[in-house]
Design a protein around this motif. Structure first.
Motif, PDB file in Angstrom:
ATOM      1  N   SER A   1       0.693  -1.092  -0.274  1.00 31.43           N
ATOM      2  CA  SER A   1       0.174  -0.034   0.479  1.00 31.43           C
ATOM      3  C   SER A   1       0.973   1.232  -0.220  1.00 31.43           C
ATOM      4  O   SER A   1       0.440   2.083  -0.630  1.00 31.43           O
ATOM      5  CB  SER A   1      -0.558  -0.134   0.931  1.00 31.43           C
ATOM      6  OG  SER A   1       0.032   0.144   2.295  1.00 31.43           O
ATOM      7  N   ARG A   2       1.813   1.246   0.380  1.00 35.43           N
ATOM      8  CA  ARG A   2       3.153   2.167   0.577  1.00 35.43           C
ATOM      9  C   ARG A   2       3.537   2.459  -0.899  1.00 35.43           C
ATOM     10  O   ARG A   2       3.448   3.541  -0.962  1.00 35.43           O
ATOM     11  CB  ARG A   2       3.865   2.013   1.571  1.00 35.43           C
ATOM     12  CG  ARG A   2       5.243   3.179   1.607  1.00 35.43           C
ATOM     13  CD  ARG A   2       4.959   3.958   1.908  1.00 35.43           C
ATOM     14  NE  ARG A   2       4.808   5.208   3.146  1.00 35.43           N
ATOM     15  CZ  ARG A   2       4.972   5.754   3.846  1.00 35.43           C
ATOM     16  NH1 ARG A   2       4.786   7.223   2.989  1.00 35.43           N
ATOM     17  NH2 ARG A   2       4.657   6.537   5.048  1.00 35.43           N
TER      18      ARG A   2
ATOM     19  N   GLY B   1      -3.888   2.678   0.915  1.00 35.76           N
ATOM     20  CA  GLY B   1      -2.478   3.368   1.102  1.00 35.76           C
ATOM     21  C   GLY B   1      -2.645   5.013   0.929  1.00 35.76           C
ATOM     22  O   GLY B   1      -2.651   5.697   1.567  1.00 35.76           O
TER      23      GLY B   1
END
Length: 357
Positions: free
Chosen positions: A40-41, A272
């Motif tokens: 997600s980052r 994210g």
């Protein structure tokens, strides 16, 4: 004599064995969670973080044949913007960011309707049409696209609006240029920034100064989302060039182009955005928001757009119940309608502005 059968007694799990199982399970869960967070980052950084120099070089252009064809014309228009005298202005966004803009005062008189029709807005009738006093000269409030500089994205429209005698305010959207911000939210938070810029203009020039909102690509989504709000009466219309109809749809399209599973990738993008950007990309349903639009809208889109499909402007068009117009330009790529058919573009925008302002 039969031998007694001997059954091997089952070993009961010991506390040590159970503990090891729990430890393995915890490690696996931690690995899964860590993988999801890392994914997600990565998705957030790829989609929503600004890249490179925040004050992007106005002459820098995206790669591709559709841009190379008009490179010289784009450079010429960019130079015109850079050489024009401007006033640097700033506002504070609703969430506390410093937002930067460039104000270009009109150099001539705004000529409204050329048919000599009477107006009741305090303007002066001339033999050529309607000439508005400088203080009430219409204002074009312009919003650029995704990871692009305002001076390049707005250079064609800038030229046209100046020739029409309008004031122009070109803003750096949040997380672009000289404006603050760590996340590009695809119009979701930018729509409130647009409302803040409108309020700035009303405070500075008075609530009677007519204005029109103009945006290209993500900037088009910004002004279209803003148009779904109840806007002050001084905002007379919207011109949106190659805007998308949904953040979700455009993101899933780009995820697919990367060869990744669209739904799984979208879930990582969404997570994210929520965790690291503080916004929900599901809120970027432009076509849905446009159902509430009450002011005239002109949509423009190149039929050969490979980034934001022309069908997205058609979807936006169909969703609106207000006065609306759609211009599609055969053969034009993303944001290139002005360069492929400048005459048709000028004609449509000028007629729209004269009608609504």
């Amino acid at each position: 004599m039969k031998k007694a059968s001997m059954k091997k007694a089952k070993k009961k799990p010991t506390a040590s064995t159970a503990g090891k199982g729990l430890a393995v399970g915890a490690c696996l869960a931690e690995a899964v969670v860590g993988g999801v967070l890392a994914g997600s980052r990565w998705a957030y950084n790829t989609a929503f973080r600004p890249k490179g120099d925040r004050a992007a070089e106005p002459h820098a252009m995206p790669k591709g044949r559709q841009y190379d064809t008009y490179k010289d014309a784009i450079y010429e228009n960019v130079e015109r913007v850079l050489k024009a005298e401007c006033e640097e202005v700033e506002i504070r966004s609703a969430d506390g960011l410093r937002l930067f803009g460039r104000f270009y005062a009109g150099t001539g008189d705004w000529i409204g309707k050329e048919d000599g029709m009477k107006r009741t807005d305090g303007s002066v009738e001339t033999e050529n049409g309607t000439e508005t006093e400088a203080g009430n000269r219409p204002l074009a409030l312009f919003f650029h696209g995704y990871r692009s500089p305002a001076q390049r994205d707005g250079c064609g429209g800038f030229q046209m609006m100046r020739e029409m005698g309008m004031d122009v305010l070109m803003v750096d959207q949040r997380a672009h240029g000289r404006s603050q911000g760590k996340a590009i939210t695809m119009g979701i938070k930018e729509q409130q920034d647009c409302l803040d810029w409108i309020q700035y203009c009303m405070n500075r020039f008075g609530p009677e100064k007519p204005m029109i909102l103009i945006g290209i690509s993500m900037g088009a989504a910004t002004v279209l989302l803003a148009a779904g709000h109840s806007l002050p009466s001084c905002v007379k219309g919207v011109v949106a060039d190659c805007g998308y109809s949904s953040v979700k749809k455009i993101m899933k399209q780009e995820i697919g182009k990367m060869g990744l599973p669209e739904e799984a990738g979208w879930q990582l993008v969404k997570l994210g955005a929520k965790l690291f950007g503080g916004f929900d990309p599901e809120d970027g349903e432009v076509a849905e928001k446009l159902q509430h639009c009450q002011i005239p809208v002109l949509l423009i889109h190149g039929q050969e757009d490979r980034f934001v499909p022309c069908e997205m402007s058609m979807e936006n068009f169909e969703s609106m119940n207000c006065e609306k117009q759609l211009l599609t330009v055969p053969g034009a790529g993303h944001g290139m309608s002005w360069y492929l058919d400048e005459e048709g573009y000028r004609s449509a925008v000028r007629a729209f502005c004269e009608r609504v302002l």
